[in-house]
Design a protein around this motif. Structure first.
Motif, PDB file in Angstrom:
ATOM      1  N   VAL A 113     -41.083 -22.319  -2.574  1.00 36.45           N
ATOM      2  CA  VAL A 113     -40.726 -21.108  -1.825  1.00 36.45           C
ATOM      3  C   VAL A 113     -41.153 -21.255  -0.368  1.00 36.45           C
ATOM      4  CG1 VAL A 113     -41.216 -18.656  -1.596  1.00 36.45           C
ATOM      5  CG2 VAL A 113     -40.779 -19.616  -3.838  1.00 36.45           C
ATOM      6  N   ASN A 144     -38.802 -23.556   1.396  1.00 34.44           N
ATOM      7  CA  ASN A 144     -37.501 -22.933   1.620  1.00 34.44           C
ATOM      8  C   ASN A 144     -37.543 -21.968   2.797  1.00 34.44           C
ATOM      9  OD1 ASN A 144     -36.112 -24.240  -0.374  1.00 34.44           O
ATOM     10  ND2 ASN A 144     -36.457 -22.655  -1.906  1.00 34.44           N
ATOM     11  N   ASN A 145     -38.653 -21.304   2.998  1.00 34.10           N
ATOM     12  CA  ASN A 145     -38.757 -20.330   4.080  1.00 34.10           C
ATOM     13  C   ASN A 145     -39.140 -20.962   5.410  1.00 34.10           C
ATOM     14  OD1 ASN A 145     -38.051 -18.075   2.578  1.00 34.10           O
ATOM     15  ND2 ASN A 145     -40.118 -17.848   1.808  1.00 34.10           N
ATOM     16  N   ILE A 152     -36.361 -21.172   8.090  1.00 28.46           N
ATOM     17  CA  ILE A 152     -36.022 -19.844   8.610  1.00 28.46           C
ATOM     18  C   ILE A 152     -37.063 -19.409   9.630  1.00 28.46           C
ATOM     19  CG2 ILE A 152     -35.751 -17.415   7.984  1.00 28.46           C
ATOM     20  CD1 ILE A 152     -34.687 -18.410   5.267  1.00 28.46           C
ATOM     21  N   ILE A 153     -38.335 -19.606   9.305  1.00 25.79           N
ATOM     22  CA  ILE A 153     -39.410 -19.217  10.218  1.00 25.79           C
ATOM     23  C   ILE A 153     -39.338 -20.030  11.506  1.00 25.79           C
ATOM     24  CG2 ILE A 153     -41.915 -19.241  10.507  1.00 25.79           C
ATOM     25  CD1 ILE A 153     -42.090 -18.613   7.481  1.00 25.79           C
TER      26      ILE A 153
END
Length: 105
Positions: free
Chosen positions: A60, A63-64, A67-68
């Motif tokens: 997780v 995966n983030n 984006i960050i």
């Protein structure tokens, strides 16, 4: 004595019902006083449960991460563009000293 909050051992299963507009749903709660459990330890069962492997938390996180990083880069580009525009605008302003020198020429 395993610490367990939810158990379906005593559940009574009924056969499937046709949709008639009524929903048959019941539940029972049994409150037990536990003298061996301290007040400060009452949430330990939730924080120490490892039903989900720790590897999934890293998945997780990974995966983030794009984006960050993408949003951070987006904000940084906007900040740098606005700062650069402000600095060029301030550099083009004529100060009072420059006005005096310009008028006396």
């Amino acid at each position: 004595n395993e610490k367990q909050h939810v158990s379906d051992q005593d559940a009574v299963y009924k056969p499937l019902q046709r949709a008639t507009g009524e929903v048959s749903f019941t539940y029972d709660v049994i409150w037990e006083k536990r003298n061996d459990l301290k007040w400060s330890q009452r949430w330990d069962i939730y924080s120490q449960s490892r039903r989900v492997p720790l590897k999934i938390h890293w998945i997780v996180f990974m995966n983030n991460l794009p984006i960050i990083l993408g949003l951070g880069l987006f904000v940084a580009v906007i900040y740098i563009r606005n700062t650069r525009q402000d600095l060029t605008r301030y550099a083009q302003l004529i100060t009072n000293e420059e006005k005096i020198i310009f008028l006396h020429k």
